[in-house]
Every structure is written in C-alpha cells, then in structure tokens.
Design a protein around this motif. Sequence first.
Motif, PDB file in Angstrom:
ATOM      1  N   CYS A 265       0.855  -1.196   0.000  1.00  0.00           N
ATOM      2  CA  CYS A 265       0.000   0.000   0.000  1.00  0.00           C
ATOM      3  C   CYS A 265       0.884   1.237   0.000  1.00  0.00           C
ATOM      4  O   CYS A 265       2.075   1.166   0.298  1.00  0.00           O
ATOM      5  N   GLY A 345      -5.356   0.124  -4.364  1.00  0.00           N
ATOM      6  CA  GLY A 345      -5.359   1.307  -3.490  1.00  0.00           C
ATOM      7  C   GLY A 345      -6.343   1.211  -2.340  1.00  0.00           C
ATOM      8  O   GLY A 345      -6.533   2.198  -1.625  1.00  0.00           O
ATOM      9  N   ARG A 348      -5.269   1.502   3.086  1.00  0.00           N
ATOM     10  CA  ARG A 348      -4.719   2.822   3.406  1.00  0.00           C
ATOM     11  C   ARG A 348      -3.923   2.736   4.686  1.00  0.00           C
ATOM     12  O   ARG A 348      -4.447   2.455   5.768  1.00  0.00           O
TER      13      ARG A 348
END
Length: 352
Positions: A265, A345, A348
């Motif tokens: 990430c 994506g 996070r």
Amino acid sequence: MNVSVDIRQVVKRYGTVTALHGVSMAIGENEFFTLLGPSGCGKTTLLRCIAGFEDVSGGEIRLHGQNIAALEPNHRPVNTVFQQYALFPHMTVRDNVAFGLKMKGMGLAERNARAGKMLEMVHLSAFADRLPAQLSGGQQQRVALARALAPEPKVLLLDEPLSALDLKLRQAMRVELKQLQETTGITFIFVTHDQEEALTMSDRIAVMSQGHVQQIGTARDIYEAPVNRFVADFIGETNLLPVTVESVAQGVAAVTLPGGHRITCAAAGMAPGPHHVSIRPERLSIVPTGGDLDVVVERVVYLGSDLQLLTRLDSGAALHLRMQNSARGQVPAPGTRIGLQLEEGAARLLAD
C-alpha cells in the motif's frame, strides 16, 4: 481561495479545562464548510466563538481580514441557526422572518418585502400568516433559515439544525440546505456529528477530536484518504487492522497483516514498524480461490440494498465487507472459507 473566515490558533479554556487547543483553519467565500466530530470535540464551542457567544482565550478570528474576536455578537456580520429554532410563538411566520430587520431599523414596507423574498426562497410564501405552532418541524426549520438569511449576513452559522427532524425529512433538507447555500452565495459553517450529513453537503470538512483539528479536506479526501486512525474510524465504516510495515521503497510499503498475509500500500512519510491499515468494506470482493486474504464467513446481514458479510481471518481479526443485494445468488453461507480481493489502493496505511 478568497478567505471569508480565518481562524488562527484559537484557544478556548473553561477554568482548567481546555476546549480548543490552538485551532486554525481558513474558510473560503461562498463555501459550505462543516465542523464534524463526536460530542465534546469542540465543534460547537468553535462555532460559538465565531458567533461571539464565547470569548476566545487566545488566538484570532478574522472575517474578511478584520479581527472580530473582540466584537459583540450583534456587531458581527454573522447569523446563527440553532438546533432548537427559537421562533417567536406569538408572531406570524412573516414577522418572525422580519424581526431581525426591524431591530436594524428597516421600514415596514421594505422589511416585509425582504421577508417575502426569503419565504419565497424557502418555499413558504403560502404560510406567511401562520403561527409557528401551525407548521411542521421541517417548515419551522426553513422559517429559522429564512430569518437568519434575511439580514444578508456574510456568514451563516448552523448548529446541528437538522438533528430534531426525522430521517426522511432530514435527508430532504440536506438537499434543500445545499441548494439554498448555492443560491445565496453566503458562506455556511455547519456543525454536525452526522458523517452522512457532512459527506452529502460539504465543500470541505474539518474533522475534530478533543479540541484538535484532525484533518481538513473535501468529502472524498476525508473518506478515501484519512490521515489517521481516528478519521478513518469516525468517517463511515472501515476495517482497522494492526500491521507491520516490513519495508518502504519509492513510496510503497510491503505490509504484513495479522496471520501473515502480505499486501502493498502507499506509504508516503511512513517508516518500517507497527502501524494500522484501513480497508473500506465496499472495496473488498469475493474471489473463487486465492486472493489477497483468506477468511471464514461468520454471518451474513441483510441491509436492504446491501448485504454485509462478517468474516474472520485465521488470526482471529474481524473483517467486514459489503456487496450489492442484487448479487445475493453468489453469497457464501456462514462457515464457508472464501478468498477476498482488495481493489487497487484499497488498503490505506495510517498514522496512529
């Protein structure tokens, strides 16, 4: 951005208790700006400082460049709409809307014309001669808005004005309130603890906690890119998992989740070591075999348009995902082992 309200290192103390710890933010002209946070976070205190109902203990509040921190409330070009609308029960709707204009010395004909214009704007012209008790909650709320807007303030402050309404009316009023702000071009500063309200209406949001600003950004910024665990957990639904960042190279981190699963990430400014990762439930999908994660389904919850799957990693960590109810033919039964795929994506990495 042309700044309407400039809040600079504002501190507010009540005896030994500090409610605001050096809060700073710049609010633009014609902006719908929301102060969002749980009860006791300082959002209403800040609004009351802007209105002049509370004195600041330190810092400055500037309106179009003028420091207004020392001005009395009635000398500030701002108006406030409260949670309880505080309409005068013995006055007609028209007289309620015109009251502030009368206090400013405006003549009868002119203030009635202005009140009529405001009532037309909030779709209440036909109710001008009624008393507040003859109106519904939503209509009373619109009268309060019309009264606050009639003197044409530079800034309108709204302290949880929708909280007393039922759900459907609250949802409808969100749309009306945003349209009203766009029509008038007045800067709105809106206080709420309701994340959905904030996401629906705001141009930008300031998330607050314990007298500090945690993050300022657009609704998409706040939801998609929270800067820390508090923002990620407070805004919407998310999975917060403890992780270990093994390495960081060119802004990408190799991360180990509970149970040994490895993902990558974005990791701007992050260092190797223990952190947390946020994964939104709607950004997980079921795959027939393999995938980024292996989980066991514990429960399937029907939510109308959506289904929520409550699953668990082998490490014991819980992981929730959402899927459209139209896909119900593909829903695995409790006890089934499935694979989960993360959207690109979706994970996070957060500062603690």
